[in-house]
Enzyme design. Structure first.
Site, PDB file in Angstrom:
ATOM      1  N   GLN A   1       0.897  -1.165   0.000  1.00 25.83           N
ATOM      2  CA  GLN A   1       0.000   0.000   0.000  1.00 25.83           C
ATOM      3  C   GLN A   1       0.920   1.195   0.000  1.00 25.83           C
ATOM      4  OE1 GLN A   1      -3.142   0.204  -0.190  1.00 25.83           O
ATOM      5  NE2 GLN A   1      -4.016  -1.694   0.571  1.00 25.83           N
ATOM      6  N   SER A   2       0.719   2.070  -0.991  1.00 27.76           N
ATOM      7  CA  SER A   2       1.777   3.067  -1.113  1.00 27.76           C
ATOM      8  C   SER A   2       1.757   4.105  -0.007  1.00 27.76           C
ATOM      9  CB  SER A   2       1.740   3.723  -2.474  1.00 27.76           C
ATOM     10  OG  SER A   2       0.458   4.155  -2.731  1.00 27.76           O
ATOM     11  N   THR A   3       0.597   4.623   0.358  1.00 29.93           N
ATOM     12  CA  THR A   3       0.636   5.669   1.381  1.00 29.93           C
ATOM     13  C   THR A   3      -0.065   5.196   2.641  1.00 29.93           C
ATOM     14  OG1 THR A   3      -1.427   6.616   0.661  1.00 29.93           O
ATOM     15  CG2 THR A   3       0.547   7.467  -0.377  1.00 29.93           C
TER      16      THR A   3
END
Ligand SMILES: [Zn+2]
Length: 699
Positions: free
Chosen positions: A24-26
Site C-alpha cells: 500500500q503506497s501511502t
C-alpha cells in the site's frame, strides 16, 4: 482454478516457499483502503488451494505505508527480490502484479529474475510462468493495457476539466473574500468583515499605488486580514493574521477579484528529486480567461491598471534582489552583501546626489513582508571605496605567490586525504568480498551458519555503500574549495589588477566581476561605526571598521574654510549670530541652504570647536551664581545691575544667558537704606556720568 493452472505448478515449485507481497503506497491507503488489503491477504487462500502449506507462505508487508517511487527505500521488496534471486521462492503472490510489471521498473526486473529462477507469479487473474513465452506476452499486454487505461482515464478527466473550465463552469476553490453560494455561483463573502477588509485593501492600493504602503497602512491601524487555510487539519477555515506583502501581491495579481474566471495560470513541473515545482505562466499562456464571469471587488479596467502599476514598481524596485549576476550601476558589492543583524541578503538602492548615483545597501526583506521599518541601511559609497582599497592592497604579486603556495599545499594534502579515504573504501570492499566468499562456501543445508554468514555479508555491503558515499561526499566538498578555472583566472588578474582597478575607463560592471572572482561575500553591521567583514574566496577573512558617513548637510557645509570661520566667530558671537553672519556673507551652501543655529552647533560639536561658554570661562569670566555670591546679592539683582551697566557681561548662548567679568577691586556694593535705593544710585550715576569710582566710593 483451471487444470492448466495446476499444470504450471510443479513439484519443484511446491518444494520451495510462497511469498505474498502486500503493498500500500501511502499510510492513508493503509487506513482507508482496507478492502484492497483484504484482497491481498485473500491471495494466501489461493496459494493454499494450489498446494502450499500455510506455514510456508511468507507475508512480506514491511513496505506498508511507503511510496513505491523506487525500490531503494523499500526494504520488503528488496527482501523479496533477494529470496527470489536465491531460488527459495516457488511462487510470488501479489495484487495486480501484471499491471505493475509494465510501468514499474522494479517489478519488471523481478519478473526477469523469476524467469531465470523458475518462479511462478500469482495474482487475482491467475498463475503466470514468466519463463513461458505466452505468459510473458500476456503479462506485457496486460501491462500495456493498464498503462493505456490510465492514460485514457487521465485524459478524460483532464478533458472534462478543461471543457468545463472553458465554459467557465469549473468550480475552483475561491480565494478569500469570494465564496460559492448554494446555486453554485461565485459571490462576495457574506461575512461583512471579510468583505470590508478586501475593499479596504483595494482602496488603500488605489490611494497609495504600492503594495508596501498598503501593508504599512494595515499595520499602522493594527488591522488583521483574513486568510483561508489551504492545508492541514483546519483546512478551509478562516484565520485572521497580519497582512503580508506577498499576500497583498497575490491578491492584487489575482484576476478573480475583478470578477474574471481564470484557469491554468500556473503549471506544475516535476523535479528530478521527485518534488513538484509550481510555474506561473504569462497571461497569453493561460488556458482560460473570461472577464466579467461573476461579481468582484474591482472592475476589469482597474485590475489592468493595477497590474501596470505593480509592473512599474517592480522594475523600479525589484531588480537587485538575491545573489545575482553583476548589473550596470555603480554599487560594487551588489548581490554580495549580507546583513550583519539578521543574515539576509542586502539589496541595493540608489539615490542621486548632484549628478551621480550613490548606492545604499539596505536590508529590507523582513521589513517588506511585514510592513515594518528596514532592518538596517548603510550608505554604500564609503564601503565600496574601502573594499576596493582592500582588494588593491591584497592582490599584489607577492601576496598571490604566497596564497598560491598555500593553495598548492592544501591541494596536495587534499590528495593525501583522498588517497586515505580511497583506501578505506577498498578495505570495505575487500571485507564485503570476503564475507561473500565465506557465505558462498558454506553448505546451504547448514542453515544456522548460512544465515549468520549472510547477515554478516549484508552488514559488510552496507558498510561498503556507506564508505563509498562518504568518499564521494568529501570529494565534492574538496572540489568546492576552489576550482582550477577560478584559480587560473585569479592568477591572470593579479598581474595588473591595481592598474585595471583604478583605470577610470574600466566599466562598473567589469569591476563588479573582479570583485565576484575574489570575494565570497561581505557582511555589514552598523553600530557606532560600520563594521565590514570581507570573506575572500578560499576562506580568508578580513574586517574593516569605517566611520559612519556624514549626513547630507554635513557634507555640504563643512569645508575647512567654514569650520575655521566658525571657530573665529565663536570668540565674539553666539550660534545664532554666527549663522546669520555666515548667511549674510559668502558662505551660503551650494544648494542655497541657509545655516541655522542648529547646524552651527552640530558643526561645532563634530569638529570639537570650543563653545563660546568655554572660551569666556577660560578668559576668567564668572557665572551668574559665582558673581552673585561674590557680590553678596541675589541673581535677579545681578541681572538688574548688569542691565543698568553696573556689571560688564557677555552673552554666551542664544537664550541670552551671560557670563560676567570679574568686577575687580572696585566692585559695586550693596547698600542699605534709602541711599541704597537703586533709583538714587542711578541718579547719582548719571550725574557723575562716567565716574563710577566716585559712586562706589560714596557707597
Ligand atoms: Zn537584516
Amino acid at each position: 482454478m483451471t487444470s492448466e493452472t495446476h499444470q504450471k505448478v510443479t513439484a519443484s515449485h511446491l518444494k520451495r516457499d510462497a511469498y505474498l507481497y502486500v503493498r500500500q503506497s501511502t499510510l492513508r491507503q493503509v487506513f482507508e483502503n482496507t478492502e484492497s488489503t483484504k484482497r491481498q491477504y485473500a491471495l494466501r487462500e489461493r496459494a493454499v488451494a494450489l498446494g502450499w502449506p500455510l506455514e510456508r507462505i511468507h507475508v512480506v508487508d514491511s513496505d506498508l505505508g511507503q511510496s513505491g517511487a523506487s525500490a531503494v527505500d523499500r526494504e520488503g521488496f528488496q527482501k523479496l527480490v533477494g529470496e527470489v534471486g536465491m531460488g527459495r521462492a516457488g511462487i510470488v503472490l501479489g495484487l495486480e502484479v501484471s499491471r505493475l510489471a509494465r510501468n514499474c521498473m522494479d517489478w519488471h526486473r523481478l519478473l526477469e529474475i523469476c524467469a531465470l529462477t523458475d518462479t511462478l507469479i500469482l495474482d487475482e487473474d491467475g498463475v503466470y510462468d514468466p519463463a513461458h513465452f505466452n505468459d510473458r506476452l500476456l503479462l506485457g499486454l496486460k501491462g500495456t493495457m493498464s498503462e493505456a487505461e490510465l492514460h485514457v482515464l487521465r485524459a478524460r478527466l483532464r478533458g472534462g476539466i478543461l471543457s468545463k473550465a472553458r465554459r467557465g463552469e469549473l468550480m475552483i476553490p475561491p480565494p478569500v473574500g469570494l465564496v460559492y453560494n448554494s446555486e453554485g455561483e461565485l459571490v462576495l463573502d457574506p461575512d461583512q468583515q471579510v468583505q470590508q477588509s478586501l475593499r479596504l485593501l483595494f482602496e488603500t492600493f488605489r490611494r497609495t499605488g504600492s503594495a508596501m504602503a498598503t501593508v504599512k497602512a494595515f499595520r499602522r491601524q493594527a488591522l488583521l486580514f483574513p486568510r483561508r487555510l489551504r492545508a492541514g487539519p483546519h483546512q478551509g477555515e478562516l484565520v485572521w493574521t497580519q497582512l503580508r506583502h506577498s499576500q497583498t501581491l497575490r491578491i492584487l495579481h489575482n484576476p478573480r477579484y475583478a470578477g474574471a474566471f481564470v484557469f491554468g495560470r500556473s503549471r506544475t513541473q516535476k523535479k528530478v528529486d521527485g518534488g513538484v515545482r509550481l510555474l506561473w505562466l504569462p497571461r497569453d499562456q493561460w488556458d482560460t480567461l473570461i472577464p466579467g464571469a461573476h461579481t468582484g471587488y474591482l472592475s476589469w479596467e482597474e485590475y489592468e491598471a493595477n497590474q501596470r502599476r505593480l509592473r512599474e514598481s517592480a522594475q523600479a524596485q525589484g531588480a537587485d534582489r538575491r545573489k545575482s549576476p553583476p548589473r550596470e550601476g555603480p554599487a560594487l558589492l551588489q548581490g554580495l552583501v549580507v546583513c550583519g543583524v539578521c543574515g539576509n541578503r542586502m539589496t541595493v538602492r540608489y539615490h542621486t546626489r548632484g549628478s551621480h548615483r550613490c548606492p545604499d545597501y539596505v536590508c529590507q526583506r523582513q521589513g517588506i513582508e511585514h510592513g515594518e521599518s528596514n532592518c538596517q541601511m548603510i550608505p554604500g559609497a564609503g564601503i565600496d571605496q574601502a573594499v576596493g582599497g582592500l582588494l588593491v592592497e591584497a592582490i599584489t604579486p607577492l601576496a598571490l605567490e604566497v596564497a598560491l603556495r598555500v593553495q598548492q599545499e592544501l591541494q596536495s594534502r587534499l590528495g593525501e586525504a583522498d588517497r586515505l579515504r580511497q583506501k578505506q573504501v577498498e578495505r570495505a570492499r575487500y571485507e564485503a568480498d570476503l564475507a561473500q566468499r565465506r557465505y558462498l562456501r558454506v553448505d546451504p543445508d547448514h542453515r544456522l551458519v548460512a544465515d549468520s554468514l549472510e547477515a554478516d555479508w549484508n552488514d559488510k555491503l552496507r558498510a561498503l555503500a556507506g564508505a563509498q558515499q562518504e568518499y564521494e561526499r568529501q570529494r565534492q566538498a574538496d572540489r568546492g574549495l576552489l576550482t582550477d578555472e577560478e584559480r587560473s583566472r585569479i592568477l591572470a588578474l593579479a598581474t595588473d589588477f591595481p592598474r585595471l582597478w583604478r583605470d577610470p575607463k574600466t566599466p562598473d560592471r567589469e569591476r563588479k566581476r573582479m570583485v565576484r572572482l575574489l570575494l565570497e561575500d561581505v557582511t555589514l553591521l552598523r553600530g557606532g561605526q560600520i563594521t565590514v567583514h570581507v570573506r575572500f574566496k578560499g576562506g580568508v577573512h578580513q574586517s574593516l571598521t569605517l566611520p559612519l558617513p556624514l549626513n547630507a548637510w554635513q557634507q555640504r557645509t563643512t569645508s575647512t574654510e567654514v569650520v575655521a570661520e566658525i571657530d573665529r566667530l565663536l570668540d565674539q558671537h553666539t550660534d545664532r549670530q554666527i549663522a546669520s553672519i555666515l548667511n549674510a556673507g559668502s558662505y551660503q551652501s551650494g544648494e542655497g541652504q541657509l545655516f541655522s543655529p542648529h547646524i552651527v552647533a552640530r558643526i561645532r560639536h563634530r569638529y570639537g570647536l570650543k563653545s563660546r561658554f568655554h572660551r569666556l570661562r577660560e578668559s576668567g569670566m564668572l557665572t551668574l551664581k559665582e558673581i552673585a555670591k561674590l557680590l553678596g546679592i541675589t541673581p535677579p539683582w545681578v541681572k538688574i545691575w548688569k542691565d543698568h551697566g553696573l556689571l560688564a557681561a557677555q552673552t554666551y548662548n542664544d537664550k541670552g544667558e551671560c557670563l560676567y567679568e570679574h568686577p575687580g577691586k572696585n566692585a559695586p556694593r550693596k547698600m542699605q537704606g534709602l541711599a541704597g535705593k537703586l533709583s538714587d544710585r542711578l541718579r547719582l550715576l548719571s550725574m557723575a556720568s562716567n565716574r563710577t569710582e566716585e559712586v562706589q566710593c560714596e557707597a
